[in-house]
Scaffold this active site. Structure first.
Site, PDB file in Angstrom:
ATOM      1  N   SER A  93     -34.746  17.190  11.821  1.00 27.65           N
ATOM      2  CA  SER A  93     -35.133  17.879  10.593  1.00 27.65           C
ATOM      3  C   SER A  93     -35.833  16.829   9.751  1.00 27.65           C
ATOM      4  O   SER A  93     -35.243  15.789   9.419  1.00 27.65           O
ATOM      5  CB  SER A  93     -33.903  18.433   9.884  1.00 27.65           C
ATOM      6  OG  SER A  93     -34.304  19.288   8.846  1.00 27.65           O
ATOM      7  N   GLU A  94     -37.100  17.073   9.405  1.00 29.65           N
ATOM      8  CA  GLU A  94     -37.924  15.987   8.862  1.00 29.65           C
ATOM      9  C   GLU A  94     -37.521  15.540   7.467  1.00 29.65           C
ATOM     10  O   GLU A  94     -38.033  14.548   6.956  1.00 29.65           O
ATOM     11  CB  GLU A  94     -39.414  16.337   8.923  1.00 29.65           C
ATOM     12  CG  GLU A  94     -39.860  17.478   8.030  1.00 29.65           C
ATOM     13  CD  GLU A  94     -39.894  18.808   8.761  1.00 29.65           C
ATOM     14  OE1 GLU A  94     -39.127  18.988   9.720  1.00 29.65           O
ATOM     15  OE2 GLU A  94     -40.696  19.679   8.359  1.00 29.65           O
TER      16      GLU A  94
END
Lengths: 234, 209, 209, 234
Positions: free
Chosen positions: B46-47
């Site tokens: 998840s960036e």
């Protein structure tokens, strides 16, 4: 070297001026410096430029400064959750500079590390690359992005010791360390202040050298999108 | 009969390689995590600063400090690690993430991707999409084959502002699967009950053998 | 009577500002930490990845994982933090360290500093010195006024390869203290028992009022 | 996603080739990948280029590969502790590229972050700047430094979980994270391997995405300069 201040207003005293450039941590409403933003609203400082991944929602985060029209320009990667933002932007009241999210984070980190420019593949061949220097390395084309040197950093951490060593919690870390690094002065709000020696020196996410003033306060920590699953039957 | 959203996600899940790190975009790509094939272990990035993204929390166990890039509450897994946004996009830009599965507004036959703005209409921002398509090793797009007006979203050239130039490797739509190859798009498979002719007819971009 | 090593270190310690972060080089600068004035709190940075460097360990308590930039065993303090080399030089390059106190082979009247190599004779490397002089806010050099042959180390121009150009702010030698100012070096003070004439005579660089 | 191998030789199997470029962690003899270096010596791989802050001492660290003349070139900031190094360098047998320490660390980190070039003030006006592109930002001159993209990273951590998440101990962290980031493949030696879940996810220094193979082994951890003080009388 005690960096603890009594309130957000005290911690920001002498640091605010009209037209200034502020870098803020947070992603969405997660890990945002909500107390410092409220204090900037109360101070009424105008014509602000913010580097922040998002612009909050209408009534929380940077959104509260949009309502009072204290913001002149946003440098962000995503502003989709804020209707007032969209209204001001489409009517030309608000300037907007879109940065790809990773470019924004790296521009902050670079400034904090004395790097005024770096090359990235991100955005090559898109609007983002227009007007930027292009350079080839090993047969591939990159664009030059510059460091974002802010007048002030406002960030939210989980814990600080009194000398400014910071620890963040889970994904509330996000933009906070790079945002903290890029300001001339960095003010931090935390949930808990501890004494030196209470944080494991191997587990400090951002060393106190990057932190100038700290306040402790109660945080609302609003959730933007509650998503859950049902507990399965036993 | 074209695939529905769930079937498209299930098909996209077949793209996942065992032992890799993968980033899933918002929308149908998020559903892909429900269809990871047995025996395939992938770690989801998840960036906003997390590797090893877990499922949504149980009711009442939401943590405001634990969200994904779509701002949804999530959970952690035993092998989870957290890091800041600079590090997160460092690993994306540095090619350490094997694949991104993303939604799109338009894909061109040369792999150009547009998925971040419609001038004067929809100005939300690119978020991390430009970094992802520039950095990850393989980009798979999952989207409807046509827009609401029935027009092809697989074009000769994109009409919207680009997210990345020549970045898409494979496109999974409700009608089938196509690869971006030399000269245009190559049909990999058709959705069950969709004929190659239907797929060709719905595609504005050049189809090559 | 010129200052000895300890007196030079004590004089250099007077440069320390309360509440700042400071990097001390190898040699006499390391001794400065023994003379920090009462009421002045400084945090010492060790560029191999530590803020809050403590004293040498007691016999038998050496930790191979805890050394300073001079590779000496040291200890930690309550406010210590550890980080990697990229972060360490990030804060140096980024101007977050207020002062570096360093040794030198030569200093020129324009602030040029040479302290990392003698061609074909001494090729050890610059270590972190080039980053420090480029990044920290104030550079103080502590060194003998003359070399073993009795020649001035404060020159019109450096003869050795530079560590940094125009980077030195103040020089503390066994004969006194000089600042780099417009046009040359300005005498700040003479060591006890050293006359200004002696100091001038031992200085090859231009002295200005 | 189990990345644990049985021995250094197994972990390096298939990765070594003559003329390759290896980035190694460590500072002095602190936190060096001593087991992997020994294994590279045993493998006899030749014409190696090493990016490593130091070159070890004559009989430990990279020094053991200098004795066997497996090293063609060093990219380092300080090599003062190694007599054999100096002999080979002054006789022209060994190439040497000096990098300022911070530039070396940033070149490694940049490569691992997809940044092929960045600007720094470090070295402007010195030998280091010769032949490099100069560019002004905000009235100051900087030089362009490039990312160091290595074929292989060898690093030493304190603990790893089986998925490659790493934790380092005190100043033994040093160059290990940036060195780990810049290689096509990264092999890590650790003192202890634990199961996923045993490391706090907020306290991982380098996420497993940067790590491909792990071995556990006994480390000598030699001290270069023992310095102590006397215990004061009670």
């Amino acid at each position: 070297m005690n960096k603890v201040y009594g309130s957000a207003a005290e911690a920001l005293d002498g640091l605010l001026f009209d037209g200034m450039f502020i870098a803020a941590g947070g992603f969405g409403l997660c890990g945002i410096p909500e107390l410092l933003l409220q204090s900037i609203k109360d101070a009424g400082t105008k014509d602000l430029t913010f580097a922040s991944n998002n612009a909050g929602v209408d009534d929380f985060g940077i959104g509260i400064l949009l309502q009072t029209k204290q913001v002149k320009k946003m440098i962000s990667s995503y502003v989709g959750e804020n209707a007032e933002f969209m209204r001001q932007y489409l009517s030309g009241e608000l300037e907007l500079e879109f940065n790809p999210q990773g470019t924004l984070a790296e521009r902050m980190r670079s400034a904090g590390c004395g790097i005024p420019g770096f090359y990235t593949k991100t955005g090559v061949g898109t609007q983002i690359a227009e007007g930027k220097e292009h350079k080839d390395f090993n047969g591939e084309t990159y664009i030059l992005e510059t460091g974002l040197f802010a007048d002030l950093s406002i960030v939210k951490a989980w814990k600080a010791d009194t000398t400014g060593n910071l620890v963040f919690n889970k994904t509330a870390r996000n933009f906070n360390p790079p945002a903290a690094m890029c300001g001339k002065v960095c003010v931090v709000e935390v949930e808990e202040i501890v004494q030196p020696g209470e944080l494991d020196p191997d587990k400090i996410h951002l060393p106190g050298v990057y932190v100038h003033r700290i306040i402790q306060g109660e945080h609302e920590k609003r959730i933007e999108k509650v998503t859950t699953r049902k507990r399965e039957q036993a | 009969m074209p695939w529905d959203r769930e079937q498209m996600a299930a098909r996209a899940a077949q793209e996942l390689q065992d032992g890799t790190y993968v980033n899933l975009g918002i929308g149908i790509p998020t559903l892909v995590s429900n269809y990871i094939p047995e025996g395939v272990e992938v770690t989801l990035q998840s960036e906003n600063g997390m590797l090893g993204m877990g499922p949504f929390p149980y009711d009442g166990e939401e943590d405001p400090d634990l969200i994904n890039a779509g701002k949804q509450t999530i959970t952690e897994l035993p092998h989870t690690s957290y890091f800041d946004s600079a590090m997160s996009f460092g690993m994306i830009r540095g090619g350490k993430i094997a694949m991104a599965i993303l939604g799109a507004m338009e894909v061109a036959e040369n792999g150009d991707l547009a998925n971040w703005m419609i001038p004067k209409k929809l100005v939300k921002g690119m978020g991390g999409a430009m970094d992802l398509v520039a950095g990850v090793q393989r980009v798979v797009v999952v989207m409807d084959h046509t827009n609401k007006a029935g027009e092809s979203k697989l074009l000769k050239e994109c009409t919207l502002p680009l997210t990345g130039k020549g970045v898409v490797d494979r496109i999974i739509t409700n009608l089938g699967v196509l690869d971006v190859v030399e000269g245009g798009l190559r049909i990999v498979e058709c959705a069950v009950g969709v004929s190659e002719e239907e797929l060709r007819a719905a595609t504005a971009g050049t189809i090559v053998e």
